[in-house]
Design a protein around this motif. Structure first.
Motif, PDB file in Angstrom:
ATOM      1  N   SER A  64     -42.491  26.199   8.302  1.00 41.48           N
ATOM      2  CA  SER A  64     -40.860  25.826   8.194  1.00 41.48           C
ATOM      3  C   SER A  64     -40.216  25.642   7.354  1.00 41.48           C
ATOM      4  N   ARG A  65     -41.038  24.938   6.415  1.00 37.66           N
ATOM      5  CA  ARG A  65     -39.781  24.122   5.110  1.00 37.66           C
ATOM      6  C   ARG A  65     -40.188  25.220   4.020  1.00 37.66           C
ATOM      7  N   VAL A  66     -41.912  24.967   3.507  1.00 38.45           N
ATOM      8  CA  VAL A  66     -42.144  25.846   1.881  1.00 38.45           C
ATOM      9  C   VAL A  66     -41.319  26.798   1.643  1.00 38.45           C
ATOM     10  N   GLU A  67     -41.315  27.380   0.300  1.00 39.77           N
ATOM     11  CA  GLU A  67     -40.255  28.583   0.023  1.00 39.77           C
ATOM     12  C   GLU A  67     -41.531  29.554   0.176  1.00 39.77           C
ATOM     13  N   LEU A  68     -41.262  30.725   0.008  1.00 42.79           N
ATOM     14  CA  LEU A  68     -42.793  31.516   0.655  1.00 42.79           C
ATOM     15  C   LEU A  68     -42.903  32.769  -0.951  1.00 42.79           C
ATOM     16  N   MET A  69     -43.446  32.866  -2.011  1.00 47.13           N
ATOM     17  CA  MET A  69     -43.532  33.696  -2.621  1.00 47.13           C
ATOM     18  C   MET A  69     -44.521  35.035  -2.428  1.00 47.13           C
ATOM     19  N   THR A  70     -44.190  36.476  -3.513  1.00 49.48           N
ATOM     20  CA  THR A  70     -45.473  36.764  -3.248  1.00 49.48           C
ATOM     21  C   THR A  70     -45.718  36.472  -5.440  1.00 49.48           C
ATOM     22  N   TYR A  71     -47.126  36.944  -5.439  1.00 47.22           N
ATOM     23  CA  TYR A  71     -47.117  36.052  -7.070  1.00 47.22           C
ATOM     24  C   TYR A  71     -48.034  36.908  -7.738  1.00 47.22           C
ATOM     25  N   VAL A  72     -48.397  38.348  -7.625  1.00 47.06           N
ATOM     26  CA  VAL A  72     -47.183  39.369  -7.559  1.00 47.06           C
ATOM     27  C   VAL A  72     -47.349  40.251  -6.872  1.00 47.06           C
ATOM     28  N   THR A  73     -46.337  40.916  -6.935  1.00 45.14           N
ATOM     29  CA  THR A  73     -46.511  42.528  -6.291  1.00 45.14           C
ATOM     30  C   THR A  73     -46.378  43.405  -7.163  1.00 45.14           C
ATOM     31  N   CYS A  74     -46.925  44.207  -7.452  1.00 46.26           N
ATOM     32  CA  CYS A  74     -46.043  45.532  -8.155  1.00 46.26           C
ATOM     33  C   CYS A  74     -46.238  46.747  -7.119  1.00 46.26           C
ATOM     34  N   LEU A  91     -39.123  40.731   5.333  1.00 45.11           N
ATOM     35  CA  LEU A  91     -39.896  38.778   5.194  1.00 45.11           C
ATOM     36  C   LEU A  91     -38.790  37.826   4.862  1.00 45.11           C
ATOM     37  N   GLN A  92     -38.071  37.861   4.019  1.00 42.94           N
ATOM     38  CA  GLN A  92     -36.776  37.320   3.799  1.00 42.94           C
ATOM     39  C   GLN A  92     -36.053  36.823   5.007  1.00 42.94           C
ATOM     40  N   ILE A  93     -35.404  37.745   6.726  1.00 45.04           N
ATOM     41  CA  ILE A  93     -35.223  37.639   7.693  1.00 45.04           C
ATOM     42  C   ILE A  93     -36.181  36.502   8.822  1.00 45.04           C
ATOM     43  N   LEU A  94     -37.460  36.712   8.668  1.00 44.27           N
ATOM     44  CA  LEU A  94     -39.099  36.225   8.910  1.00 44.27           C
ATOM     45  C   LEU A  94     -38.472  34.745   8.697  1.00 44.27           C
ATOM     46  N   SER A  95     -39.234  34.565   7.529  1.00 40.61           N
ATOM     47  CA  SER A  95     -38.555  33.347   6.611  1.00 40.61           C
ATOM     48  C   SER A  95     -37.027  32.749   7.166  1.00 40.61           C
ATOM     49  N   GLU A  96     -36.593  33.132   7.124  1.00 38.15           N
ATOM     50  CA  GLU A  96     -34.852  32.401   7.160  1.00 38.15           C
ATOM     51  C   GLU A  96     -34.647  31.503   5.903  1.00 38.15           C
ATOM     52  N   GLY A  97     -34.951  33.060   5.066  1.00 39.62           N
ATOM     53  CA  GLY A  97     -34.198  32.713   3.826  1.00 39.62           C
ATOM     54  C   GLY A  97     -34.895  31.998   2.765  1.00 39.62           C
ATOM     55  N   ARG A  98     -36.183  31.763   2.956  1.00 46.87           N
ATOM     56  CA  ARG A  98     -37.208  31.422   1.803  1.00 46.87           C
ATOM     57  C   ARG A  98     -38.247  31.890   1.647  1.00 46.87           C
ATOM     58  N   PHE A  99     -38.304  33.596   1.447  1.00 42.40           N
ATOM     59  CA  PHE A  99     -38.632  34.060   0.731  1.00 42.40           C
ATOM     60  C   PHE A  99     -38.453  34.716  -0.743  1.00 42.40           C
ATOM     61  N   VAL A 100     -38.810  34.458  -1.617  1.00 45.01           N
ATOM     62  CA  VAL A 100     -38.874  35.166  -3.144  1.00 45.01           C
ATOM     63  C   VAL A 100     -39.913  36.402  -3.784  1.00 45.01           C
ATOM     64  N   LEU A 101     -39.335  37.353  -4.340  1.00 42.31           N
ATOM     65  CA  LEU A 101     -40.163  37.825  -4.410  1.00 42.31           C
ATOM     66  C   LEU A 101     -40.297  38.306  -5.880  1.00 42.31           C
ATOM     67  N   GLY A 102     -41.762  38.019  -6.059  1.00 38.91           N
ATOM     68  CA  GLY A 102     -42.157  38.341  -7.318  1.00 38.91           C
ATOM     69  C   GLY A 102     -43.331  39.618  -7.547  1.00 38.91           C
ATOM     70  N   VAL A 103     -42.875  40.018  -8.521  1.00 40.04           N
ATOM     71  CA  VAL A 103     -42.926  41.114  -8.941  1.00 40.04           C
ATOM     72  C   VAL A 103     -43.637  41.630 -10.677  1.00 40.04           C
ATOM     73  N   GLY A 104     -44.343  42.337 -10.802  1.00 39.69           N
ATOM     74  CA  GLY A 104     -45.062  42.532 -11.986  1.00 39.69           C
ATOM     75  C   GLY A 104     -45.596  43.946 -12.435  1.00 39.69           C
ATOM     76  N   SER A 105     -45.699  45.078 -13.720  1.00 39.48           N
ATOM     77  CA  SER A 105     -46.337  45.730 -13.976  1.00 39.48           C
ATOM     78  C   SER A 105     -48.056  45.747 -13.470  1.00 39.48           C
ATOM     79  N   GLY A 106     -48.498  45.176 -12.977  1.00 41.64           N
ATOM     80  CA  GLY A 106     -49.812  45.313 -11.734  1.00 41.64           C
ATOM     81  C   GLY A 106     -50.436  45.452 -12.466  1.00 41.64           C
ATOM     82  N   GLU A 107     -51.862  45.592 -12.028  1.00 38.47           N
ATOM     83  CA  GLU A 107     -53.663  45.834 -12.745  1.00 38.47           C
ATOM     84  C   GLU A 107     -53.934  46.814 -12.455  1.00 38.47           C
ATOM     85  N   SER A 108     -55.093  47.452 -13.146  1.00 32.58           N
ATOM     86  CA  SER A 108     -55.304  48.723 -12.587  1.00 32.58           C
ATOM     87  C   SER A 108     -56.482  48.175 -11.589  1.00 32.58           C
ATOM     88  N   LEU A 109     -56.893  46.817 -11.282  1.00 31.32           N
ATOM     89  CA  LEU A 109     -58.164  46.654 -10.145  1.00 31.32           C
ATOM     90  C   LEU A 109     -57.563  46.734  -8.754  1.00 31.32           C
TER      91      LEU A 109
END
Length: 322
Positions: A64-74, A91-109
């Motif tokens: 209910s309190r912690v912010e959520l974030m992807t670390y990271v999505t490609c 996810l922003q709606i489900l978390s009631e504004g607690r989400f940050v989208l972390g993005v990056g250029s990715g890994e081959s894995l």
């Protein structure tokens, strides 16, 4: 004062366990929680890789309190950016504004699995620029058509758009990525405690922004057990980002790290029961000017005990650094 987070490490834990850890981490006092977004673990000994977005949706309801974030999505290969925009909005709606989208250029894995090949870093970064532009436009709630060099969006709209746009953090590693992404993103993400990187980002980015980092630790009442576990599951960490982004399989990471010794891992990662030593390992990120630092507790087998016994006093010591 920096904020300190907990990493939902999908490569080493199953989905039900991750949700339980998320609840316990919130109770222990962590400020935010970041989730890896992998298709494969780094090493087979880690043994897991559930779908991050399903896990995060459950975590949004379990906390209910912690912010959520992807670390990271490609958002460029395994996912189309229009789909990422929809997932992030939901996810922003489900978390009631607690989400940050972390993005990056990715890994081959994680990205090679869809059979589209693995492009050069220049191409990956150019694709990420377009992806961020698409996500921004779609989060307006307007009808969007986009015709770029790499992506096309045809008459798309996010029907359940959040009241406020999802903030975007982007992973950077040097001058070129900072120049490309500082004008587009809200926050900086980096894997090394590099003060120069923070300074360059601040010079290029207009307005306030967060600088978000991550550091592994391996708490255990038995230091030898901690070192053994860190070596077994995290020796891939020694390769550095230039290597880690290119290898396609856990077997490749095992081969690349076969000569990494336990003592080599212990030199890079704080291991054992000494909370002062674990806290001190975070200091380089604090001194470099990072505003948000997520901890990775290595291995699944001691997560419950770490969160129950060590997390709160460790957070007290880490916060004293700031």
């Amino acid at each position: 004062m920096p904020r300190f987070g907990y990493t939902l490490m999908g490569e080493q834990s199953g989905p039900r366990e991750l949700i339980r850890y998320a609840q316990a981490a919130e109770d222990a006092g962590f400020d935010f929680e970041v989730s890896s977004d992998h298709y494969s673990p780094w090493l087979m000994s880690q043994g897991h890789s559930p779908y991050a977005w399903t896990v995060l949706g459950a975590v949004a309801h379990a906390t209910s309190r912690v912010e959520l974030m992807t670390y990271v999505t490609c958002p460029t290969t395994r996912y189309h950016p229009a789909v990422v925009a929809q997932k992030a909005a939901t996810l922003q709606i489900l978390s009631e504004g607690r989400f940050v989208l972390g993005v990056g250029s990715g890994e081959s894995l994680n990205e090679h699995v869809v059979g589209e090949g693995w492009p050069s870093v220049d191409t990956r970064q150019s694709k990420l620029v377009e992806a961020i532009e698409i996500i921004r436009e779609l989060h307006s709630g307007d009808l969007v058509t986009y015709d770029g060099e790499y992506f096309r969006v045809d008459s798309a709209r996010i029907w359940d758009a959040p009241d406020s746009p999802v903030e975007i953090g982007v992973a950077v590693s040097g001058d070129e990525s900072i120049a490309a992404f500082a004008p587009l993103a809200d926050h900086m993400i980096a894997v090394e405690p590099d003060a120069e990187l923070v300074e360059k980002w601040s010079a290029e980015h207009e307005g306030e922004s967060r600088k978000i980092g991550q550091i592994p630790i391996c708490w255990d009442p038995d230091r030898d057990a901690a070192v053994k576990r860190a070596h077994d599951q995290f020796r891939w960490f020694a390769g550095g980002w230039a290597v880690n982004s290119e290898l396609p399989t856990p077997a490749g990471f095992a081969a690349a790290s076969q000569f990494v010794r336990p003592e080599d891992v212990a030199d890079q990662i704080a291991c054992g029961p000494d909370l002062d030593e674990l806290a001190e390992s975070v200091r380089p990120f604090v001194d470099a000017g990072f505003t948000d630092i997520a901890l990775v507790q290595i291995g699944d087998e001691q997560q419950d005990r770490f969160l129950a016994e060590a997390a709160e006093p460790l957070l007290e010591r880490i916060r004293a650094l700031g």
